[in-house]
Design a protein around this motif. Structure first.
Motif, PDB file in Angstrom:
ATOM      1  N   UNK A   1       0.994  -1.254   0.110  1.00 47.66           N
ATOM      2  CA  UNK A   1      -0.033   0.029   0.016  1.00 47.66           C
ATOM      3  C   UNK A   1       0.929   1.245  -0.016  1.00 47.66           C
ATOM      4  N   UNK A   2       1.780   1.484  -1.216  1.00 48.51           N
ATOM      5  CA  UNK A   2       2.533   2.546  -1.150  1.00 48.51           C
ATOM      6  C   UNK A   2       3.633   2.605  -0.075  1.00 48.51           C
ATOM      7  N   UNK A   3       3.924   3.379   0.377  1.00 49.53           N
ATOM      8  CA  UNK A   3       5.379   3.566   1.344  1.00 49.53           C
ATOM      9  C   UNK A   3       4.819   2.871   2.689  1.00 49.53           C
ATOM     10  N   UNK A   4       5.948   2.336   3.172  1.00 47.08           N
ATOM     11  CA  UNK A   4       5.835   1.787   4.359  1.00 47.08           C
ATOM     12  C   UNK A   4       5.952   2.629   5.696  1.00 47.08           C
ATOM     13  N   UNK A   5       4.875   2.819   6.185  1.00 46.79           N
ATOM     14  CA  UNK A   5       4.871   3.792   7.289  1.00 46.79           C
ATOM     15  C   UNK A   5       4.740   2.885   8.814  1.00 46.79           C
ATOM     16  N   UNK A   6       5.726   2.906   9.564  1.00 41.84           N
ATOM     17  CA  UNK A   6       5.823   1.977  10.688  1.00 41.84           C
ATOM     18  C   UNK A   6       5.033   2.839  11.838  1.00 41.84           C
ATOM     19  N   UNK A   7       3.874   2.090  12.408  1.00 46.08           N
ATOM     20  CA  UNK A   7       3.342   2.600  13.497  1.00 46.08           C
ATOM     21  C   UNK A   7       4.221   2.677  14.806  1.00 46.08           C
ATOM     22  N   UNK A   8       4.065   4.002  15.628  1.00 48.24           N
ATOM     23  CA  UNK A   8       4.865   4.157  16.914  1.00 48.24           C
ATOM     24  C   UNK A   8       3.973   4.160  18.009  1.00 48.24           C
ATOM     25  N   UNK A   9       4.575   4.058  18.962  1.00 46.62           N
ATOM     26  CA  UNK A   9       3.832   4.017  20.462  1.00 46.62           C
ATOM     27  C   UNK A   9       3.204   5.475  20.578  1.00 46.62           C
ATOM     28  N   UNK A  10       1.963   5.367  20.717  1.00 46.20           N
ATOM     29  CA  UNK A  10       0.999   6.554  20.754  1.00 46.20           C
ATOM     30  C   UNK A  10       0.217   6.876  19.610  1.00 46.20           C
ATOM     31  N   UNK A  11       0.625   5.786  18.481  1.00 44.25           N
ATOM     32  CA  UNK A  11      -0.453   5.989  17.324  1.00 44.25           C
ATOM     33  C   UNK A  11      -1.374   4.935  17.526  1.00 44.25           C
ATOM     34  N   UNK A  12      -2.332   5.196  16.943  1.00 47.93           N
ATOM     35  CA  UNK A  12      -3.676   4.381  16.652  1.00 47.93           C
ATOM     36  C   UNK A  12      -3.732   3.641  15.279  1.00 47.93           C
ATOM     37  N   UNK A  13      -3.562   2.328  15.131  1.00 50.36           N
ATOM     38  CA  UNK A  13      -3.489   1.428  14.105  1.00 50.36           C
ATOM     39  C   UNK A  13      -5.221   1.240  13.647  1.00 50.36           C
ATOM     40  N   UNK A  14      -5.326   1.258  12.485  1.00 47.28           N
ATOM     41  CA  UNK A  14      -6.795   0.854  12.165  1.00 47.28           C
ATOM     42  C   UNK A  14      -6.797   0.247  10.468  1.00 47.28           C
ATOM     43  N   UNK A  15      -7.839  -0.049  10.251  1.00 47.02           N
ATOM     44  CA  UNK A  15      -8.139  -0.504   8.752  1.00 47.02           C
ATOM     45  C   UNK A  15      -9.176   0.642   7.978  1.00 47.02           C
TER      46      UNK A  15
ATOM     47  N   UNK B   1      -2.353   4.527  10.095  1.00 49.80           N
ATOM     48  CA  UNK B   1      -2.050   4.966  11.429  1.00 49.80           C
ATOM     49  C   UNK B   1      -2.436   6.448  11.660  1.00 49.80           C
ATOM     50  N   UNK B   2      -2.551   6.823  12.802  1.00 55.53           N
ATOM     51  CA  UNK B   2      -2.858   8.124  13.006  1.00 55.53           C
ATOM     52  C   UNK B   2      -2.423   8.531  14.588  1.00 55.53           C
ATOM     53  N   UNK B   3      -1.927   9.596  14.886  1.00 52.16           N
ATOM     54  CA  UNK B   3      -1.575   9.919  16.558  1.00 52.16           C
ATOM     55  C   UNK B   3      -2.825   9.797  17.259  1.00 52.16           C
ATOM     56  N   UNK B   4      -2.770   8.936  18.216  1.00 53.96           N
ATOM     57  CA  UNK B   4      -4.064   8.932  18.958  1.00 53.96           C
ATOM     58  C   UNK B   4      -4.426  10.228  19.879  1.00 53.96           C
ATOM     59  N   UNK B   5      -3.255  11.111  19.889  1.00 49.03           N
ATOM     60  CA  UNK B   5      -3.487  12.284  20.455  1.00 49.03           C
ATOM     61  C   UNK B   5      -4.336  13.210  19.601  1.00 49.03           C
ATOM     62  N   UNK B   6      -4.265  12.996  18.321  1.00 51.08           N
ATOM     63  CA  UNK B   6      -4.942  13.765  17.069  1.00 51.08           C
ATOM     64  C   UNK B   6      -5.579  12.786  16.343  1.00 51.08           C
ATOM     65  N   UNK B   7      -6.735  11.963  16.598  1.00 50.22           N
ATOM     66  CA  UNK B   7      -7.180  10.977  15.540  1.00 50.22           C
ATOM     67  C   UNK B   7      -7.827  11.637  14.441  1.00 50.22           C
TER      68      UNK B   7
ATOM     69  N   UNK C   1     -16.893   9.860  18.212  1.00 48.62           N
ATOM     70  CA  UNK C   1     -16.161   9.408  17.082  1.00 48.62           C
ATOM     71  C   UNK C   1     -14.582   9.478  17.195  1.00 48.62           C
ATOM     72  N   UNK C   2     -13.896   8.670  16.935  1.00 49.78           N
ATOM     73  CA  UNK C   2     -12.624   8.664  16.920  1.00 49.78           C
ATOM     74  C   UNK C   2     -12.014   8.540  15.744  1.00 49.78           C
ATOM     75  N   UNK C   3     -12.394   7.766  14.712  1.00 49.89           N
ATOM     76  CA  UNK C   3     -11.864   7.835  13.337  1.00 49.89           C
ATOM     77  C   UNK C   3     -12.732   7.310  12.377  1.00 49.89           C
ATOM     78  N   UNK C   4     -13.389   8.038  11.214  1.00 52.80           N
ATOM     79  CA  UNK C   4     -14.428   7.822  10.481  1.00 52.80           C
ATOM     80  C   UNK C   4     -13.911   6.722   9.402  1.00 52.80           C
ATOM     81  N   UNK C   5     -14.610   6.111   8.922  1.00 50.61           N
ATOM     82  CA  UNK C   5     -14.511   5.036   7.569  1.00 50.61           C
ATOM     83  C   UNK C   5     -13.267   4.152   8.236  1.00 50.61           C
ATOM     84  N   UNK C   6     -13.270   3.600   9.277  1.00 43.87           N
ATOM     85  CA  UNK C   6     -12.348   2.629   9.735  1.00 43.87           C
ATOM     86  C   UNK C   6     -12.729   1.436  10.518  1.00 43.87           C
ATOM     87  N   UNK C   7     -12.063   0.647  10.731  1.00 45.18           N
ATOM     88  CA  UNK C   7     -12.411  -0.777  11.619  1.00 45.18           C
ATOM     89  C   UNK C   7     -11.209  -1.111  12.106  1.00 45.18           C
TER      90      UNK C   7
END
Length: 324
Positions: free
Chosen positions: A36-50, A61-67, A312-318
């Motif tokens: 899926x394009x460039x590999x971006x590694x999730x870091x502590x503090x991130x929220x991972x989702x599909x 991924x998106x920072x949990x502090x700024x979802x 709502x935390x992240x739209x269009x996600x699971x």
């Protein structure tokens, strides 16, 4: 002869259609499983989702502090994902058909092991240490109660020893003090404790469900209470969240059980949930829910003490995963 010519023409048309369909299936599979394009590694503090916005099932991924901020693609595409302790489990397409597989990835993104998945991806978990991986799939045509219906298949992999438990049906289960031996029993939604041995799961039989506590080494399970499904242990191991029905045939809602006091707290505003919730920390939960008005699944957060409605935390996600 005329009949033979018509038969050959028809056969040729069918052959061309099959080639086109086969090629289309191959293109779909390769595009769906490509990087899926460039590999971006999730870091502590991130929220991972599909990501659910375009049907590609890209893990983002998106920072949990700024979802609500910019979302970044990772290199994986999964139908279900979870990560902990440097290990990621990805339930994904494995080929046309479609067929699916369990892919276990290390902290560097390399695939440690792949296993064929018996059915359609449903649940996935990794223990906090990253050493124990579990998954559940829906299996069609495998139901003892309803011919042609579906059942669940749940497996567990211990990365320390390489031990693979292909199905929890091989475990000894006790409900109400009696062995559960019915042929229609199903298991799903595993969550493993910090000792990488104790776990909780759901078992069902004869249209009833129970929350069970198990031991991966002794291969035993016993009933905790009737009703709960898809348990999720809190990071401190003191509480377990799960979905439960409003009435015998009602919708599910999210609840939290204190394992010490046995107090159950139903969380307001979660009616209609059909997910295995994930703990963001010891006080908040995240889960995916389809609004039911034609919109796609989105991820919501809710306080575990029931003191506030979901947000709502992240739209269009699971498949939300907090990275610690």
């Amino acid at each position: 002869m005329r009949w033979l010519r018509r038969h050959r023409v028809a056969a040729g048309i069918v052959a061309m259609v099959l080639v086109v369909l086969g090629g289309g299936g191959y293109v779909f599979w390769t595009s769906a499983t490509g990087r899926a394009g460039e590999a971006v590694s999730a870091m502590p503090g991130d929220l991972l989702f599909i990501d659910q916005s375009d049907g590609r099932d890209v893990v983002q991924r998106v920072p949990l502090a700024d979802p609500g901020g910019p979302r970044q693609d990772t290199a994986e595409r999964c139908q279900r994902v979870y990560a902990a302790g440097g290990t990621t489990v990805c339930l994904r397409l494995a080929g046309p058909g479609p067929s699916y597989e369990v892919a276990v990835l290390g902290a560097d993104g390399r695939v440690l092991r792949t296993l064929g998945l018996a059915g359609i991806p449903n649940r996935a978990r990794v223990s906090a240490s990253g050493q124990v991986v579990s998954w559940t799939s829906f299996v069609t045509g495998d139901s003892y109660a309803v011919p042609g219906g579906f059942s669940t298949r749940t497996g567990v992999l211990d990365l320390r020893t390489g031990t693979l438990i292909e199905s929890l049906e091989d475990f000894s289960t006790t409900v109400a003090g009696e062995p559960l031996l019915a042929a229609d029993r199903n298991y799903w939604g595993v969550t493993v404790a910090a000792d990488d041995r104790t776990f909780y799961a759901t078992v069902s039989s004869q249209n009833r469900t129970w929350l069970v506590k198990g031991d991966l080494l002794d291969r035993t399970m016993r009933e905790v209470r009737p009703g709960p499904e898809c348990p999720s242990l809190s990071p401190d191991g003191t509480k377990v969240a799960y979905k439960k029905r409003l009435g015998r045939f009602g919708q599910w809602e999210l609840a939290v059980l204190d394992l010490t006091t046995r107090h159950e707290q139903v969380l307001p505003g979660t009616v209609g949930i059909d997910d295995q919730a994930a703990w963001l920390d010891d006080t908040r939960l995240a889960y995916a829910q389809v609004p039911g008005d034609g919109r796609k699944s989105s991820v919501f957060a809710v306080r575990a003490d029931g003191s506030a409605p979901p947000e709502l935390l992240v739209a269009d996600a699971s498949s939300p995963v907090p990275m610690r």
